[in-house]
Each structure stands twice: as structure tokens, then as C-alpha cells.
Design a protein around this motif. Structure first.
Motif, mmCIF file in Angstrom:
data_model
loop_
_atom_site.group_PDB
_atom_site.id
_atom_site.type_symbol
_atom_site.label_atom_id
_atom_site.label_comp_id
_atom_site.label_asym_id
_atom_site.label_seq_id
_atom_site.Cartn_x
_atom_site.Cartn_y
_atom_site.Cartn_z
ATOM 1 N N UNK A 143 0.567 2.430 -8.314
ATOM 2 C CA UNK A 143 0.681 3.559 -7.385
ATOM 3 C C UNK A 143 -0.676 3.990 -6.826
ATOM 4 N N UNK A 144 -1.731 3.221 -7.097
ATOM 5 C CA UNK A 144 -3.085 3.633 -6.712
ATOM 6 C C UNK A 144 -3.221 3.855 -5.209
ATOM 7 N N UNK A 145 -2.494 3.074 -4.419
ATOM 8 C CA UNK A 145 -2.623 3.225 -2.965
ATOM 9 C C UNK A 145 -1.985 4.515 -2.455
ATOM 10 N N UNK A 146 -1.294 5.266 -3.329
ATOM 11 C CA UNK A 146 -0.676 6.512 -2.881
ATOM 12 C C UNK A 146 -1.686 7.634 -2.676
ATOM 13 N N UNK A 147 -2.945 7.413 -3.016
ATOM 14 C CA UNK A 147 -3.974 8.405 -2.658
ATOM 15 C C UNK A 147 -4.094 8.503 -1.144
ATOM 16 N N UNK A 148 -3.655 7.461 -0.442
ATOM 17 C CA UNK A 148 -3.711 7.466 1.023
ATOM 18 C C UNK A 148 -2.382 7.844 1.657
ATOM 19 N N UNK A 149 -1.392 8.194 0.830
ATOM 20 C CA UNK A 149 -0.077 8.556 1.379
ATOM 21 C C UNK A 149 -0.144 9.866 2.148
ATOM 22 N N UNK A 150 -1.035 10.763 1.732
ATOM 23 C CA UNK A 150 -1.191 12.056 2.399
ATOM 24 C C UNK A 150 -2.691 12.292 2.633
ATOM 25 N N UNK A 151 -3.287 11.561 3.580
ATOM 26 C CA UNK A 151 -4.748 11.607 3.754
ATOM 27 C C UNK A 151 -5.282 12.972 4.157
ATOM 28 N N UNK A 152 -4.476 13.792 4.793
ATOM 29 C CA UNK A 152 -4.939 15.110 5.233
ATOM 30 C C UNK A 152 -4.428 16.229 4.335
ATOM 31 N N UNK A 153 -3.981 15.889 3.142
ATOM 32 C CA UNK A 153 -3.528 16.929 2.213
ATOM 33 C C UNK A 153 -4.693 17.822 1.812
ATOM 34 N N UNK A 154 -4.417 19.076 1.482
ATOM 35 C CA UNK A 154 -5.498 19.954 1.014
ATOM 36 C C UNK A 154 -6.206 19.344 -0.197
ATOM 37 N N UNK A 155 -7.499 19.606 -0.270
ATOM 38 C CA UNK A 155 -8.320 19.079 -1.368
ATOM 39 C C UNK A 155 -9.057 20.255 -2.005
ATOM 40 N N UNK A 156 -8.743 20.527 -3.281
ATOM 41 C CA UNK A 156 -9.319 21.659 -4.009
ATOM 42 C C UNK A 156 -10.406 21.181 -4.976
ATOM 43 N N UNK A 157 -11.460 21.966 -5.078
ATOM 44 C CA UNK A 157 -12.416 21.825 -6.173
ATOM 45 C C UNK A 157 -12.515 23.196 -6.836
ATOM 46 N N UNK A 158 -12.178 23.256 -8.129
ATOM 47 C CA UNK A 158 -12.096 24.537 -8.834
ATOM 48 C C UNK A 158 -12.978 24.498 -10.076
#
Length: 597
Positions: A143-158
Motif C-alpha cells: 500500500x506504499x503508493x497510497x501516500x500519493x492517493x491524496x496528494x493535496x490532503x492536509x499535512x499536520x506537524x504537531x
């Protein structure tokens, strides 16, 4: 010696007087020097005291600005000559008159001071929020290629720290990369502060907000559960903005049935449940920004799939269970550890912890399934693990592969049955005793939510049946798939038909459709969890098994990591069967609004 020689010597009395005179002079000089040294030391001590008072005053003023910088008073350096420097007056300089005429003064314009933006208590984290490749560590290799399934998804750093106290506190900083995928220009962006909802019984506050390196002033709405962040200029579709927030969140320390998801946020019996502790981006859909103040029962969250890089600092004795994978645990040398966690794409980030947690493990293919339990709960943990691994394998076949490297099952002191989170399911700790409990329903139902809620998102507060009815019918499908027909039939008879007929007989029947807030605790379970699955069963009988299961797989694949609505499910059925379903939808769900979505 003759008389003449004696007459040339100084008289002895005179010599004694001279010696005494010199002794007085030397003693005076010594005393004078000692006084100068003492005076200099006194002045240094006085200066130090003044400096300490000034810095204490500044420190008190700084507290209101949340300054994290500790200031140490430094004494003024002096030497013996300081006394002379103070004692010697500075001569007054008298200006000499001159015949040169004084020119007429030209008025100087008043200058408006430029506002100085105060520094945040600690700097905006420097992190690359465009890099998604690190999240392959949280995904199964296939499933590693699924990081590109939603390329514009929000990205959080907490970055967050738990401060245990009578009222536990989480304090932290969050940076978010947000891409406008709404199709319309945005003048503002909203975050949900879930601890401020009545169901959560906590508090959440924002101390500073920076948008694209500019300090802004947000406002609170929806009973303080929504934070409006203004934008300096409209954010056009496809454009990106960078938002940083400094936040605090407090946790309740009691469990009251009907609140906080019946005890699914807070600290109780040695367990920290950190559901929704951070500011969460609200969803913008065809209804605009979703900012509902939700009921005190049912689900409260509606979120997009996103990526989460979290650094969570906890007391060292705590065992942390979280969405995603822990890639590092650092001992800070001060009684705390910092856990570095990666999760994504997931519907939300979740964490729980306890110094009492122990766990057992079992594999499903290459997926690690952990079952965490509290004191005396080993037998129950094994039962929970059996149901979790069994249902995970079945649902992989029915709905598509679970994409993550692990799934955690945790015992939670809640008055409910259980609760779903991405990669984690919480089960009521009372089931783990010798008497056992409703593991079959609770565990299998929550595992199904990894598809119906996490992988395929929906508006849980306003369309609860779309994930809850599907998850409960999946519980029925699990026992059917493993050939336990007696259990399958018991579920249909007792869990579905009996509860639905009870609602009818008690006069509390109503359509399955509608927001949670339109229900009440007396009929919510009977309608959404029992009547809703009966609608799905009627659809299955009309279109046949082949079309029904193909449609469910189609629905799961088409909307993986997205947000689905009733129309999307009905469209999936329509793609695999030409049988009319409008009458069934109207009878069970109660309207045909799905046709216009």
C-alpha cells in the motif's frame, strides 16, 4: 663618644613623636581604604537587589505574554574605584553665549510608530510539509503508493506535551499545510476545537495564530468549538496556505454516561484518552464549512483524510498507543519521553496512554495486531485479539485491503461499548473481566469502522447511518463469512429485528436518516444500529448477493480516503444492478434527498 658627638644626635623624645605621627598616618590610611572597600560592596549589593526586583517585575509582565525565556539577574561588576567615581561630582558645564542668531525651528512631523509583532513563545517548526514519502513507514509495502492517493490532503506537524495535574493539560504547537480543494475562493479557514464541545467536557484555547508568516487574530464561533482564521487575501482553488497555532487543551477527569462519547476523552482510572486534543481542520463541502455543535451522544467529528507527523512528550512511565507507527522514543532525561509518530493518510490522529497498559500480539498476513489490556485483563485481551484478527482478515477480502502496518485494540474505561479511531479501536474495559462481555459485537463493529469512517469518510454528526449502519451490518457479514450461522441468525433476530420492533412498539420509531441531534438516547441505537442494517439487508435481497458485494467493494474503492454521501452509496448499487431502490430508501431512510446530492 664625646660631648660634641652627643649634641649632634636628635633628641630621643623628638624621635618618639615622629614615630608616633607616622603610625597615626598609616593607620588612618588603612581605615580609609577599608571604608572604601566596604562602601563599594554595599553599592554592589544594592545594585543587585534593584536588578533582581526589575527582572522579577519583567518576569511577571512576561507571563501575560506566555514568554518561555527564563531570565537570570546579573550583578553589576565593580572595583574599589567605583567609590571614587560616585563620590566625585561631575562639574556643571555652562554654555558659552554666542552672537550667532538661532534659526527658526521647523516643526518635525509626528511619526506613527510601526507596530512590533511580538515573538511567539517558541518558533514556528521548520519542517517540510510537502514530503509525504516518510509515511510509507506507516503503510504496508503493498500500500506504499497510497501516500500519493491524496496528494493535496492536509499535512499536520504537531509538537505536544502532556502535563499531568489535577486537571491534566496538553500544551502544544501545530503547523498545517492546507490546499484549497473546495473549488471556490476562501476568505477564511476554520478549525474545530473539539474539547470545547459539550460532549467532551474539556477546554481548548488558542494563544497565537500565524498564517503565511503573518500574525492574525482568529475568532471563536459555534459555542467556542470553531476557530475562524482570517486570510489576508482570498485563497484561490489549488492554492496553498501555511498555518501555525499554539494551543492548550484540558482533559476532564470523570466519566459521565452520555458525555464525551460516554467517556472517550479525558483521564480516568489511569488512562489518558486524547481523542481530538489538537485543532482539527473543519470540512468544507457542498454545505459550506461544517461547524455543528453536536449532541452529547453519538459521534461528533467530521474530518478529511490527512497526514500527521506528531512529537508527543509524555511522562516516562506511560505506554502510548496511537494511530500510525512510532518511529522513535527519546528519553529526555527529565522524567519524560518523546514519541515520534507518523500516521497517514488517516481520518484523524488519535493517542491514548497508561502506565498500566500491557499487550499481546498476533499477525494477520503482514499486519501486526496488538491487544492492550489493564490489570487482570489478559484473558479478555486474548478474546478481543481473536475477534480483531478474524474480522480484519474477512473485511480485507470483502471491502479491500487494510493499508496500515498495524491495528491496535485497547481497553478503555468507558460507559459505552467501544469507539473507532484510525488504526485503533477502543473497547470498554468492563468486558475484560472474568465475566466477559459483548466482544463479538463491539470488536467486530469497530474493526469494520476502519473501512466505514476511516478509509471512506462521511459526515458522522449529520449522516450517522452511513458509517454506523454499514459497520453493524458488516458485523453480521463477518459471522456469515466464517460459517457461524447460529451467531449470524442470532444477530438478525436479536440485534436487528428485536430492537427495531421494540422501537415500533414503544412509539419511538422514526426514519434512519437525519443528524444525531434529532435523535435521543432512547431511540438512537434502535434506529441507526438496528433499523439501518435492515435497510441494507433489504437492498441485498432485492439486487442479489453478487451485485450487493460488488457494489460495497466498488463504493469502498471509489471513495477510499475521500468523503462519501448517501448518493454515492446508492450510485454504487445502481452501477451493479438495474433494480429500483428508491422505494426502499424512502421507507427505511425516510427521504429521497440522496437524489439531489
Amino acid at each position: 663618644m664625646d660631648r660634641l658627638s652627643r649634641d649632634k644626635q636628635p633628641p630621643r623624645l623628638l624621635l618618639a613623636v615622629l614615630i608616633l605621627f607616622w603610625l597615626v598616618i598609616v593607620g588612618g590610611l588603612a581605615y580609609w581604604g577599608w571604608r572604601m572597600i566596604a562602601s563599594g560592596a554595599e553599592m554592589a549589593q544594592t545594585d543587585l537587589q534593584h536588578a533582581s526586583v526589575s527582572l522579577e517585575t519583567l518576569a511577571l509582565e512576561g507571563e501575560s505574554n506566555l514568554s518561555l525565556v527564563a531570565q537570570t539577574p546579573v550583578p553589576i561588576q565593580r572595583n574599589i574605584w567605583g567609590w571614587f567615581q560616585r563620590a566625585t561630582p561631575t562639574p556643571t558645564i555652562t554654555p558659552t553665549s554666542t552672537a550667532t542668531p538661532i534659526p527658526t525651528a521647523t516643526p518635525t512631523p509626528t511619526l506613527t510608530p510601526t507596530p512590533v509583532t511580538p515573538e511567539p513563545p517558541f518558533p514556528t517548526p521548520v519542517v517540510d510539509l510537502t514530503n509525504r514519502s516518510i509515511y510509507t513507514m506507516a503503510l504496508r509495502p503493498q500500500s506504499a503508493d497510497e501516500v500519493d492517493a491524496v496528494p493535496d490532503a492536509p499535512h499536520y506537524f504537531i509538537q505536544a506535551m502532556l502535563i499531568p495535574d489535577a486537571t491534566p493539560l496538553i500544551t502544544g504547537i501545530e503547523r498545517v499545510r492546507y490546499v484549497n480543494r473546495t473549488g471556490a475562493p476562501l476568505d477564511e479557514i476554520y478549525f474545530r476545537l473539539y474539547p470545547n464541545l459539550p460532549a467532551y467536557e474539556g477546554t481548548a484555547t488558542i494563544h497565537r495564530t500565524i498564517v503565511d508568516s503573518q500574525l492574525v487574530t482568529p475568532t471563536l464561533e459555534s459555542g467556542n468549538s470553531a476557530l475562524r482564521v482570517p486570510l489576508a487575501r482570498p485563497l484561490q482553488p489549488g492554492d496553498v496556505t501555511d498555518i501555525t497555532l499554539w494551543f492548550n487543551a484540558t482533559l476532564p477527569t470523570t466519566v459521565r454516561a452520555g458525555s464525551a462519547g460516554t467517556g472517550l476523552y479525558g483521564y480516568y482510572q489511569g488512562v489518558y484518552d486524547l481523542s481530538g486534543f489538537y485543532p482539527t481542520l473543519a470540512v468544507y463541502d457542498h454545505n459550506g464549512w461544517n461547524l455543528d455543535v453536536t449532541a452529547t451522544f453519538g459521534d461528533s467529528t467530521f474530518t478529511e483524510a490527512a497526514f500527521y507527523h506528531v512529537q508527543l512528550t509524555m511522562p516516562s512511565a506511560q505506554e502510548v498507543v496511537a494511530s500510525g507507527v512510532n518511529i522513535d522514543r527519546r528519553n529526555n532525561g527529565d522524567g519524560t519521553h518523546t514519541w515520534h509518530i507518523l500516521a497517514g493518510p488517516v481520518r484523524a490522529f488519535y493517542a491514548a496512554s497508561s502506565a498500566r497498559y500491557q499487550y499481546i500480539t498476533q499477525m494477520v498476513d503482514d499486519i501486526t495486531v496488538n491487544s492492550y489490556y489493564l490489570d487482570g485483563g489478559l484473558s479478555g485481551a486474548q478474546t478481543a485479539l481473536n475477534y480483531a484478527t478474524g474480522s480484519l482478515a474477512v473485511f480485507n477480502d470483502l471491502f479491500g485491503e487494510y493499508p496500515y502496518r498495524k491495528l491496535d485494540v485497547i481497553a478503555m474505561p468507558t460507559t459505552g461499548f467501544g469507539m473507532e479511531y484510525p488504526g485503533v479501536i477502543a473497547i470498554a474495559n468492563r468486558f475484560y473481566g472474568e465475566g466477559g462481555g459483548a466482544y463479538a459485537e463491539a470488536v467486530v463493529h469497530e474493526v469494520a469502522h476502519q473501512w466505514w469512517y476511516n478509509l471512506v469518510g462521511n459526515d458522522q454528526p449529520n449522516i450517522p447511518w452511513l458509517d454506523e449502519s454499514l459497520a453493524n451490518y458488516s458485523y453480521y457479514l463477518y459471522f456469515e463469512a466464517i460459517g457461524w450461522t447460529e451467531m449470524r441468525d442470532a444477530i438478525m433476530t436479536n440485534d436487528f429485528l428485536y430492537r427495531y420492533n421494540a422501537a415500533r412498539n414503544l412509539g419511538i420509531d422514526r426514519p434512519v436518516g437525519g443528524p444525531v441531534i434529532e435523535f435521543n438516547p432512547s431511540n438512537y441505537i434502535n434506529i441507526v444500529y438496528s433499523k439501518g442494517p435492515l435497510f441494507l439487508h433489504e437492498v441485498r435481497k432485492r439486487i442479489g448477493d453478487e451485485a450487493f458485494f460488488a457494489a460495497l467493494r466498488d463504493y469502498a474503492d471509489t471513495h477510499r480516503y475521500g468523503i462519501a454521501y448517501p448518493a454515492d452509496l446508492m450510485d454504487a448499487f445502481a452501477r451493479h444492478s438495474d433494480q429500483p431502490l428508491g422505494d426502499l430508501y424512502l421507507f427505511w431512510i425516510g427521504d429521497d434527498a440522496w437524489r439531489s446530492e
